[in-house]
Motif scaffolding. Structure first.
Motif, PDB file in Angstrom:
ATOM      1  N   MET A  63       0.926  -1.108   0.045  1.00 57.91           N
ATOM      2  CA  MET A  63       0.231  -0.171   0.058  1.00 57.91           C
ATOM      3  C   MET A  63       0.916   1.240  -0.060  1.00 57.91           C
ATOM      4  O   MET A  63       0.643   2.107  -0.839  1.00 57.91           O
ATOM      5  CB  MET A  63      -0.919  -0.014   1.291  1.00 57.91           C
ATOM      6  N   LEU A  64       1.983   1.103   0.591  1.00 55.30           N
ATOM      7  CA  LEU A  64       2.945   2.361   0.652  1.00 55.30           C
ATOM      8  C   LEU A  64       3.712   2.454  -0.644  1.00 55.30           C
ATOM      9  O   LEU A  64       3.857   3.498  -1.192  1.00 55.30           O
ATOM     10  CB  LEU A  64       3.909   2.258   1.894  1.00 55.30           C
ATOM     11  N   VAL A  65       3.856   1.158  -1.246  1.00 57.48           N
ATOM     12  CA  VAL A  65       4.655   1.272  -2.476  1.00 57.48           C
ATOM     13  C   VAL A  65       3.875   1.989  -3.728  1.00 57.48           C
ATOM     14  O   VAL A  65       4.456   2.556  -4.477  1.00 57.48           O
ATOM     15  CB  VAL A  65       5.416  -0.173  -2.674  1.00 57.48           C
ATOM     16  N   ILE A  66       2.566   1.618  -3.780  1.00 62.54           N
ATOM     17  CA  ILE A  66       1.595   2.238  -4.636  1.00 62.54           C
ATOM     18  C   ILE A  66       1.333   3.532  -4.315  1.00 62.54           C
ATOM     19  O   ILE A  66       1.455   4.304  -5.126  1.00 62.54           O
ATOM     20  CB  ILE A  66       0.291   1.278  -4.758  1.00 62.54           C
ATOM     21  N   GLY A  67       1.113   3.861  -2.912  1.00 59.71           N
ATOM     22  CA  GLY A  67       0.496   5.276  -2.654  1.00 59.71           C
ATOM     23  C   GLY A  67       1.659   6.405  -2.592  1.00 59.71           C
ATOM     24  O   GLY A  67       1.107   7.433  -2.971  1.00 59.71           O
ATOM     25  N   PHE A  76      -1.770  -2.152  12.306  1.00 61.12           N
ATOM     26  CA  PHE A  76      -2.219  -2.084  13.884  1.00 61.12           C
ATOM     27  C   PHE A  76      -3.548  -2.777  14.095  1.00 61.12           C
ATOM     28  O   PHE A  76      -3.997  -2.687  15.250  1.00 61.12           O
ATOM     29  CB  PHE A  76      -2.234  -0.625  14.455  1.00 61.12           C
ATOM     30  N   ASP A  77      -4.121  -3.841  12.980  1.00 59.37           N
ATOM     31  CA  ASP A  77      -5.183  -4.639  13.031  1.00 59.37           C
ATOM     32  C   ASP A  77      -6.274  -3.691  13.631  1.00 59.37           C
ATOM     33  O   ASP A  77      -7.105  -4.120  14.438  1.00 59.37           O
ATOM     34  CB  ASP A  77      -4.930  -5.814  14.171  1.00 59.37           C
ATOM     35  N   PHE A 125      -2.309   1.378   5.270  1.00 61.75           N
ATOM     36  CA  PHE A 125      -1.387   0.490   5.714  1.00 61.75           C
ATOM     37  C   PHE A 125      -1.241   0.619   7.329  1.00 61.75           C
ATOM     38  O   PHE A 125      -1.144  -0.607   7.673  1.00 61.75           O
ATOM     39  CB  PHE A 125       0.037   1.454   5.253  1.00 61.75           C
ATOM     40  N   ILE A 126      -1.776   1.688   8.109  1.00 62.30           N
ATOM     41  CA  ILE A 126      -1.755   1.834   9.303  1.00 62.30           C
ATOM     42  C   ILE A 126      -2.644   0.980   9.848  1.00 62.30           C
ATOM     43  O   ILE A 126      -2.560   0.222  10.983  1.00 62.30           O
ATOM     44  CB  ILE A 126      -1.853   3.312   9.690  1.00 62.30           C
TER      45      ILE A 126
END
Length: 122
Positions: A37-41, A73-74, A68-69
Motif C-alpha cells: 500500500m505504501l509502495v503504490i500510494g 495495527f489491526d 497501511f496503518i
C-alpha cells in the motif's frame, strides 16, 4: 487551477522509478502486505505533488497510508471503510466541481514545459 512543478512526462518517470525502488525494497524484505500500500500510494502522491495537485496528494496519502496503518495495527475493520469512502467521495466531488477537460492551451503549455526541460538537459 494547479501549477505543475515539472512536466507530466518527468513526473511519471519519477513516480515509476520510486515505485520500482519500493518494489525492490519490499521484495528484498519479504514484507508484501501491507507494505504494498505504501509502495503504490507514495509514488502516486509524489506524482500528484509534482503536478501541483496538492488536494489529490493529501487524499492519496490519507487513503494509502491509512490502509497501511489500519492493517498494520489491526484496526482495519473500523477505519478501512471510512478511508475508502473518503477517497471515493473526494473523487466524485472533485470531478463534478471541476468538471472540465484539460484545454488545448493547458496541453500546449505542458508540451512547452517539457521542451524547455529537454533543452536545459542538453
Amino acid at each position: 487551477m494547479y501549477h505543475p512543478l515539472v512536466s507530466r512526462r518527468r513526473a511519471k518517470v519519477f513516480s515509476v522509478a520510486l515505485f520500482l525502488i519500493g518494489l525492490a525494497i519490499i521484495s528484498y524484505l519479504h514484507t508484501w502486505w501491507p507494505a504494498i500500500m505504501l509502495v503504490i500510494g507514495l509514488p502516486l502522491a509524489f506524482r500528484q505533488y509534482l503536478l501541483g495537485r496538492f488536494y489529490d496528494m493529501v487524499i492519496t496519502l490519507f487513503v494509502f497510508v491509512g490502509v497501511f496503518i489500519t492493517v498494520q495495527f489491526d484496526i482495519w475493520e473500523v477505519l478501512l471503510p471510512v478511508l475508502f469512502a473518503t477517497g471515493g467521495i473526494y473523487l466524485l466531488f472533485r470531478e463534478f466541481m471541476e468538471g472540465k477537460e484539460e484545454t488545448l492551451a493547458e496541453e500546449e503549455e505542458d508540451l512547452n514545459h517539457e521542451l524547455e526541460e529537454d533543452d536545459e538537459e542538453k
